[in-house]
Write an enzyme that holds these catalytic residues in place. Structure first.
Site, mmCIF file in Angstrom:
data_model
loop_
_atom_site.group_PDB
_atom_site.id
_atom_site.type_symbol
_atom_site.label_atom_id
_atom_site.label_comp_id
_atom_site.label_asym_id
_atom_site.label_seq_id
_atom_site.Cartn_x
_atom_site.Cartn_y
_atom_site.Cartn_z
ATOM 1 N NE ARG A 187 -7.458 -19.098 4.820
ATOM 2 C CZ ARG A 187 -6.939 -17.989 4.318
ATOM 3 N NH1 ARG A 187 -6.848 -16.908 5.055
ATOM 4 N NH2 ARG A 187 -6.493 -17.952 3.100
ATOM 5 N N GLY A 220 0.543 -14.176 -4.007
ATOM 6 C CA GLY A 220 0.729 -13.595 -5.331
ATOM 7 C C GLY A 220 -0.509 -13.123 -6.060
ATOM 8 C CG HIS A 222 -5.594 -10.271 7.070
ATOM 9 N ND1 HIS A 222 -4.705 -9.762 6.155
ATOM 10 C CD2 HIS A 222 -6.659 -9.444 7.048
ATOM 11 C CE1 HIS A 222 -5.221 -8.681 5.598
ATOM 12 N NE2 HIS A 222 -6.406 -8.459 6.125
ATOM 13 C CB ALA A 277 -0.930 -0.002 1.219
ATOM 14 C CG ASN A 285 2.445 -9.278 6.539
ATOM 15 O OD1 ASN A 285 3.469 -9.808 6.957
ATOM 16 N ND2 ASN A 285 1.344 -9.190 7.248
ATOM 17 C CG LEU A 299 -2.060 -9.286 -2.656
ATOM 18 C CD1 LEU A 299 -1.629 -10.473 -3.494
ATOM 19 C CD2 LEU A 299 -0.838 -8.464 -2.256
ATOM 20 C CD GLU A 329 9.442 -1.004 6.127
ATOM 21 O OE1 GLU A 329 8.354 -0.778 5.570
ATOM 22 O OE2 GLU A 329 9.543 -1.739 7.140
ATOM 23 C CG ASP A 332 4.402 0.145 14.926
ATOM 24 O OD1 ASP A 332 3.990 -0.812 15.603
ATOM 25 O OD2 ASP A 332 5.601 0.342 14.655
HETATM 26 C C1 FAD Z 1 2.126 -15.460 4.706
HETATM 27 C C2 FAD Z 1 1.093 -14.531 4.129
HETATM 28 C C3 FAD Z 1 0.450 -14.859 2.934
HETATM 29 C C4 FAD Z 1 -0.529 -14.001 2.397
HETATM 30 N N1 FAD Z 1 -1.107 -14.325 1.207
HETATM 31 C C5 FAD Z 1 -1.996 -13.458 0.641
HETATM 32 C C6 FAD Z 1 -2.554 -13.715 -0.636
HETATM 33 O O1 FAD Z 1 -2.241 -14.728 -1.252
HETATM 34 N N2 FAD Z 1 -3.416 -12.821 -1.154
HETATM 35 C C7 FAD Z 1 -3.777 -11.669 -0.502
HETATM 36 O O2 FAD Z 1 -4.531 -10.882 -1.026
HETATM 37 N N3 FAD Z 1 -3.256 -11.406 0.717
HETATM 38 C C8 FAD Z 1 -2.380 -12.262 1.288
HETATM 39 N N4 FAD Z 1 -1.855 -11.962 2.514
HETATM 40 C C9 FAD Z 1 -2.214 -10.688 3.162
HETATM 41 C C10 FAD Z 1 -1.448 -9.544 2.508
HETATM 42 O O3 FAD Z 1 -0.136 -9.944 2.215
HETATM 43 C C11 FAD Z 1 -1.372 -8.334 3.437
HETATM 44 O O4 FAD Z 1 -2.618 -8.065 3.996
HETATM 45 C C12 FAD Z 1 -0.906 -7.113 2.649
HETATM 46 O O5 FAD Z 1 0.332 -7.385 2.054
HETATM 47 C C13 FAD Z 1 -0.814 -5.894 3.527
HETATM 48 O O6 FAD Z 1 -0.211 -4.858 2.792
HETATM 49 P P1 FAD Z 1 0.089 -3.441 3.439
HETATM 50 O O7 FAD Z 1 0.741 -2.639 2.400
HETATM 51 O O8 FAD Z 1 -1.109 -2.946 4.106
HETATM 52 O O9 FAD Z 1 1.130 -3.783 4.588
HETATM 53 P P2 FAD Z 1 2.564 -4.483 4.499
HETATM 54 O O10 FAD Z 1 2.905 -4.951 3.143
HETATM 55 O O11 FAD Z 1 2.631 -5.456 5.585
HETATM 56 O O12 FAD Z 1 3.537 -3.256 4.770
HETATM 57 C C14 FAD Z 1 3.557 -2.535 5.964
HETATM 58 C C15 FAD Z 1 4.938 -1.943 6.127
HETATM 59 O O13 FAD Z 1 4.927 -0.962 7.161
HETATM 60 C C16 FAD Z 1 6.096 -1.085 7.923
HETATM 61 N N5 FAD Z 1 5.874 -0.476 9.237
HETATM 62 C C17 FAD Z 1 5.134 -0.961 10.280
HETATM 63 N N6 FAD Z 1 5.189 -0.101 11.325
HETATM 64 C C18 FAD Z 1 5.961 0.946 10.930
HETATM 65 C C19 FAD Z 1 6.391 2.147 11.571
HETATM 66 N N7 FAD Z 1 6.054 2.443 12.825
HETATM 67 N N8 FAD Z 1 7.194 2.983 10.877
HETATM 68 C C20 FAD Z 1 7.573 2.694 9.602
HETATM 69 N N9 FAD Z 1 7.197 1.575 8.955
HETATM 70 C C21 FAD Z 1 6.397 0.714 9.619
HETATM 71 C C22 FAD Z 1 6.348 -2.565 7.953
HETATM 72 O O14 FAD Z 1 7.681 -2.895 8.280
HETATM 73 C C23 FAD Z 1 5.978 -2.976 6.525
HETATM 74 O O15 FAD Z 1 7.069 -2.940 5.653
HETATM 75 C C24 FAD Z 1 -0.888 -12.810 3.084
HETATM 76 C C25 FAD Z 1 -0.250 -12.475 4.271
HETATM 77 C C26 FAD Z 1 0.731 -13.314 4.803
HETATM 78 C C27 FAD Z 1 1.400 -12.936 6.074
#
Ligand code: FAD
Ligand code: FMN
Ligand code: FMN
Lengths: 206, 812
Positions: B636, B344, B743, B311, B338, B788, B330, B577
């Site tokens: 699940r 994928g 999640h 995101a 995640n 995603l 970051e 956070d």
């Molecule tokens: C093993 C696994 C498999 C999955 N498979 C799927 C799938 O097949 N399909 C699907 O749709 N979803 C899947 N999901 C869920 C999906 O991956 C996540 O919900 C999604 O990637 C979240 O994206 P995001 O950008 O919100 O957060 P993230 O990609 O998690 O990014 C958040 C970032 O913020 C950073 N951060 C946190 N706190 C702070 C702070 N205080 N200061 C600065 N940076 C900070 C973190 O280090 C991280 O890099 C899966 C999740 C997991 C764990």
């Protein structure tokens, strides 16, 4: 018989807490064991007014109302955890509910030595003049490898360790009964005597 | 010489402080003594690590930089004060600055005995392996009757006492010299050459070759192919660099990739050993001892993004496309969060594309079932869409009545499935479903996100349409290559190439506001330096809180229990956070009680890929008593709750034929796990039962019953929907499993423009949120592949609105 079991750590997951929970269930027919947590007590800091914060007072009242106390202590750096020491300091500095209170010490640790050094320290601490607890002699219940010690129902897996605890606990209940007979008068005197290090300063060395 | 003096109490009045102050003055010509106080040190708590806090770091850095430490201890209840014990616990937990440090113990007390008993305890404590200080033997300096020992100027009155203190201190200076000579790293000599070694990484073998000259580690070459791309890369870059720069093995593992890091360190250690040197000597060599002093960095940018996951990088890319500046902070060394762990495929209804694929058996049935849902059970806001969908489905079914037909889809089907999939009731009877307007935006714009990602550089495999696990329908757009990393691999270079700045290892700690408008934030950099950012808007994209057990337990209203020791499939960075940052400026939260678990995870690591992972039709799940307890084909949530009801830990039983259907492993890995005790193998079921502390008769009966159900094609006990193989051919296997947190659906309350709302429902000026940090969409359960879709859609929306609101950039 009413006992208080004090969990000697603030860790969210603790095998010492598990051990007390097991004792509470397992010995339910012999005694009521209330489990007391110390994780919400503030850090002891020798406040000048010597009054116990409400949470300390609550713990103190719980101890005062019990016939005996069980301490379950982990071992941190060959001694008891700071958080347990802090709780004891509060009690010794404010309300002193442990005077003449029968105490049993148990301890669980993830390693093999099972808190022997921490238990020895705790014994010396509880026998200090500000506390004057009656720690049961000759018994040292050590639970090593505590992460593997319990089954899914929270019971001790090893029958020998379970039997040893049964024996120790029975001995403790006898010890509580015995001390109840010999200490009442003594208890009264001690409680009315405000302990203070200034007495020591004035020449009554302890 | 430079010494640190620690006042062993947090009391306002302390003779031990007086004693140290006297020593500081009295020995000023011999040594520099800096006095540290305990009043600000928090009580040690194993479950709330504060090793990195400024208070503890001050002790660590100053002790590391000093030649020795003098501890002045009072005696409380025949032992040392809890405040002193607490700092020693902090200094023996994650960090060990007292290791090998010369220590002198002194003590002042009221009584004649001084602090003799406390000093004895302190010696024992300092001798514990986690502390491992070098305490000066003998020479107990005990100051009895402290209340009469000092004059008005704070000097010791008794000449005899001063003489004794002088002699103790002189001895300590000598002791310090000797100890530091002993601790000086021995010279290390290698048999020069290039050594090929095989270390163990996260995914198995890690072959490497290490080149050593006579006295230096010259080069480290690693075959990185088997480790996880996007997770292990930082470790491969940084660890060898630090080893070579410092000629040391005392380097810290990279958080999030500690297994790869330790693999590299151990590999070099093996090579060093083969070259005839002692790796322990290299582990003693500290990296440049004291960390640099904290400094402040002040940055001004247009928009600042918290978190470089899917995101966050999407929002950043969108800001750059509009020609504005962006800064992404970051917390972790690696970007991707995640998102790099995801399977994928992302969901987006694309009927034109899906049309070219044939329908598969069962799909028409699923559609028909939807048309048969009682309208009374559909919430009013979804009812018009539900009716419209029914019309679409009926037309499709009529059209394809006599033929197999194509794969049907529409944004309406996606919307209604997201709604139905997320509908849940918690333990308090509270009902939840996805907020209509947010779900509408998600399903209307998901396909646009796919097209946008293609422009950024993500290649999708158009030749197949997949159904991500838990997705209910085949609408997954699967990127070519490395699963979730494929997105990050395109987004990250896009951001940096277009002038965006990404600062890693920089955790955002707080938001700043002026007159109620969020206008920046404060973060902490890798060397604990303060980073102050001023911006027109802040976008929170920091992910969920599935790696924060305390927070999950605090909010949970859905599961009957969440164990303290529950593991997670998430990156350890997912500690909520952003949710805390949002609420600190008044944000409202939504759906926080609902979290998703992955029922079949490794009990020790939370991972999915250990043990034998086989298709669900070959799952045979038994509890710790050796009995089946659930329909293994269940959802699940069903599997998770059943596991929790059975004490969480359970086993997947397999035989040799089922083993062959495992998609995650190899014989070498299996043998390794059996040897490590994380996978169980036996030639008979009875032996397997014994290894698992089960009654052999119970397990044998369970398996015999199961086999008879496979023969009969029906499971009268748990009504398993589909079976394949029996458990019959030795050797037999048991893979221990436990649910792990996966999640978090709840989070910051947002509107369709990704504005963060306060508790009155009005947007907080300057604050936006996108991705798992926000709530309201997935409600009680997230469909696989919808996350995603969510992060790339709302990431774009957050940026677009921040630009429009705060920088008056119109549509672009
Ligand atoms: C093993 C696994 C498999 C999955 N498979 C799927 C799938 O097949 N399909 C699907 O749709 N979803 C899947 N999901 C869920 C999906 O991956 C996540 O919900 C999604 O990637 C979240 O994206 P995001 O950008 O919100 O957060 P993230 O990609 O998690 O990014 C958040 C970032 O913020 C950073 N951060 C946190 N706190 C702070 C702070 N205080 N200061 C600065 N940076 C900070 C973190 O280090 C991280 O890099 C899966 C999740 C997991 C764990
Ligand atoms: C700071 C710290 C120091 C420790 N020192 C010791 C020790 O000296 N001896 C020991 O056996 N265990 C030591 N341990 C491990 C503890 O024994 C173990 O975590 C605890 O006893 C288990 O009890 P619990 O499950 O109730 O927490 C230490 C743990 C910590 C966090
Ligand atoms: C799919 C997947 C792949 C992973 N690959 C690696 C890897 O190659 N190297 C590694 O050290 N950790 C990897 N991890 C992370 C670890 O399993 C573990 O979560 C992490 O190491 C815990 O944080 P820590 O390293 O700070 O202890 C991976 C995790 C997942 C879910």
């Amino acid at each position: 018989m009413k006992l208080v079991g004090i969990v000697g750590t603030n860790a969210t997951s603790s095998t010492n807490r598990q051990l007390l929970q097991y004792m509470k269930r397992h010995f339910a027919s012999q005694a009521t064991i209330e489990i007391a947590e110390i994780k919400d007590l503030p850090a002891f800091n020798e406040p000048e007014d010597r009054t116990a914060p409400a949470v300390v007072q609550a713990l103190s009242d719980q101890i005062a109302a019990a016939d005996g106390v069980i301490f379950a202590t982990p071992e941190y750096d060959h001694s008891i955890p700071a958080v347990l020491k802090s709780a004891i300091e509060w009690l010794s500095y404010t309300t002193r509910p442990l005077i003449s209170k029968p105490v049993m010490i148990v301890g669980a640790s993830n390693g093999s030595l099972g808190t022997s050094r921490a238990q020895a320290h705790l014994r010396q601490i509880l026998e200090a003049p500000e506390l004057k607890a009656l720690v049961m002699p000759n018994v040292e219940y050590l639970l090593g490898h505590s992460l593997q010690a319990f089954d899914e129902d929270g019971n001790l897996k090893d029958a020998t360790k379970a039997a040893e605890l049964d024996d120790d606990f029975t001995a403790f209940t006898a010890f509580v009964d015995l001390t109840a007979k010999i200490t009442p008068a003594n208890k009264f005197v001690e409680k009315n005597q405000q302990f203070s290090w200034s007495q020591v300063a004035n020449g009554r060395d302890l | 010489m430079k010494f640190i003096g620690i006042v062993g109490t947090n009391a306002k009045k302390s003779y031990n402080r007086d004693l140290l102050t006297f020593m500081q003055k009295h020995f000023a010509d011999k040594a520099d003594i800096e006095i540290l106080e305990l009043a600000a040190v928090p009580l040690f708590d194993e479950s709330d690590d504060q090793s990195e806090s400024p208070v503890i770091q001050e002790f660590v850095q100053k002790i590391e930089a000093a030649d020795g430490v003098i501890i002045a201890t009072p005696e409380h209840n025949h032992s040392i004060p809890s405040a002193l014990k607490s700092i020693i616990e902090w200094l023996s937990f994650k960090l060990h600055p007292l290791d090998g440090k010369p220590v002198m113990i002194v003590g002042a007390s009221y009584s004649v005995q001084g602090s003799s008993r406390a000093q004895l305890h302190l010696r024992q404590v300092l001798d514990a392996p986690g502390v491992n200080a070098s305490v000066m033997p003998g020479s107990e300096f005990l100051l009895g009757r402290a209340q009469t020992a000092f004059d008005e100027q704070g000097n010791l009155k008794s000449a005899g006492t001063i003489d004794f203190l002088d002699s103790c201190f002189a001895k300590f200076m000598k002791f310090t010299t000797i100890v530091s000579a002993m601790a000086a790293p021995a010279e290390v000599k290698y048999q020069p050459g290039t050594y090929d070694v095989v270390a163990t990484g996260h995914n198995g073998d890690l072959p490497m070759s290490v080149t050593l000259s006579d006295d230096r580690i010259e080069a480290i070459n690693i075959d990185t192919s088997s480790e996880t791309k996007g997770i292990a890369d930082v470790a491969f870059k940084r660890i060898p660099q630090e080893i070579i720069d410092g000629q040391t093995l005392a380097v810290d593992a990279i958080s999030g990739a500690s297994m790869t890091s330790n693999g590299v360190i151990n590999g070099v250690a093996q090579a060093v050993k083969q070259a005839g040197a002692n790796p322990d000597e290299l582990k003693k060599r500290r990296q440049n001892a004291a960390k640099p002093q904290a400094s402040v960095t002040d940055i001004t940018t247009d928009i600042v993004v918290v978190g470089a996951g899917g995101a966050g990088l999407t929002a950043a890319a969108k800001v750059l496309q509009a020609g504005r500046n962006v800064l992404v902070l970051e917390k972790f060394p690696a970007v991707g969060g995640n998102t790099v762990r995801a399977g994928g495929p992302m969901n987006a209804a694309d009927p034109d594309w899906q049309h070219q694929f044939d329908a598969i058996p069962g799909e028409k049935h699923t559609l028909k079932e939807i048309t048969e849902i009682d309208e009374a059970t559909i919430d009013a806001d979804y009812l018009p869409d539900f009716r419209a969908l029914k019309t679409q489905i009926k037309a499709y079914l009529t059209e394809n009545e006599d033929q197999r037909g194509y794969l049907f889809d529409s944004t309406l089907l996606h919307r209604i499935q997201t709604y139905l999939g997320g509908k849940r009731t918690d333990l308090n009877g509270h009902k939840i479903y996805g907020q209509y307007d947010l779900v509408k935006v998600l399903t209307d714009h998901a396909l646009e996100s796919v097209k946008w990602l293609e422009k950024i550089g993500v290649n999708f495999d158009k030749s197949q349409v997949t159904m991500p696990v838990g997705a209910i329908w085949r609408r997954g757009h699967k990127p070519m290559g490395d699963l979730g990393f494929a997105y990050i691999k395109a987004l990250q270079p896009f951001v940096t190439k277009h002038g965006g700045r990404i600062m890693t290892e920089t955790a955002v700690k707080s938001l700043t506001t002026t007159d109620g408008k969020v206008d920046g934030l404060i973060a902490e950099g890798p060397k604990h330096e303060k980073v102050v950012v001023h911006a027109k808007a802040v976008i929170l994209a920091s992910g969920g809180f599935a790696a924060n057990t305390k927070m999950l337990q605090e909010y949970n209203t859905y599961w009957t229990a969440i164990d303290d020791d529950i593991q997670t499939t998430n990156s350890p960075a997912m500690t909520g956070d952003g949710i805390r940052l949002g609420t600190s400026v008044g944000a409202d939260l939504v759906g926080m009680g609902f979290s998703q678990m992955m029922p079949v995870s490794d009990p020790d690591t939370g991972e999915l890929f250990s043990g034998l992972q086989v298709p669900p039709q070959n799952y045979v799940m038994v509890n710790q008593a050796g009995k089946r307890f659930v329909n293994e084909y269940g959802s699940r949530d069903e599997l998770t709750q059943a596991a929790i009801d059975n004490g969480s830990l359970f086993y997947l039983i397999a035989d040799d034929a089922i083993k062959a259907t495992a998609y995650n492993t190899s014989q070498a890995k299996i043998d390794q796990q059996v040897a490590a005790g994380t996978l169980f193998r036996a030639d008979t079921l009875a032996d397997l039962a014994k290894q698992l502390d089960m009654d052999p008769a119970v397990l044998t009966k369970t398996v015999n019953d199961y086999n008879s159900y496979v023969d009969a094609g029906e499971d009268p006990e748990f009504h398993k929907n589909a079976f394949d193989l029996k458990v019959a051919v030795a050797p037999f296997y048991a893979t221990p499993r436990k649910p792990a947190t996966h999640h978090t659906m709840g989070g910051l309350k947002i509107d369709t423009g990704a504005h963060v709302l306060n508790t009155d429902g009005t947007p907080i000026d300057g604050l936006y949120a996108a991705g798992e940090v926000a709530g309201g969409i997935h409600a009680g359960n997230r469909l696989g592949g919808n996350s995603l879709a969510d992060i790339f859609t709302f990431g774009r929306i957050a940026a677009a609105n921040a630009l429009e609101d705060e920088l008056t950039v119109a549509e672009f």
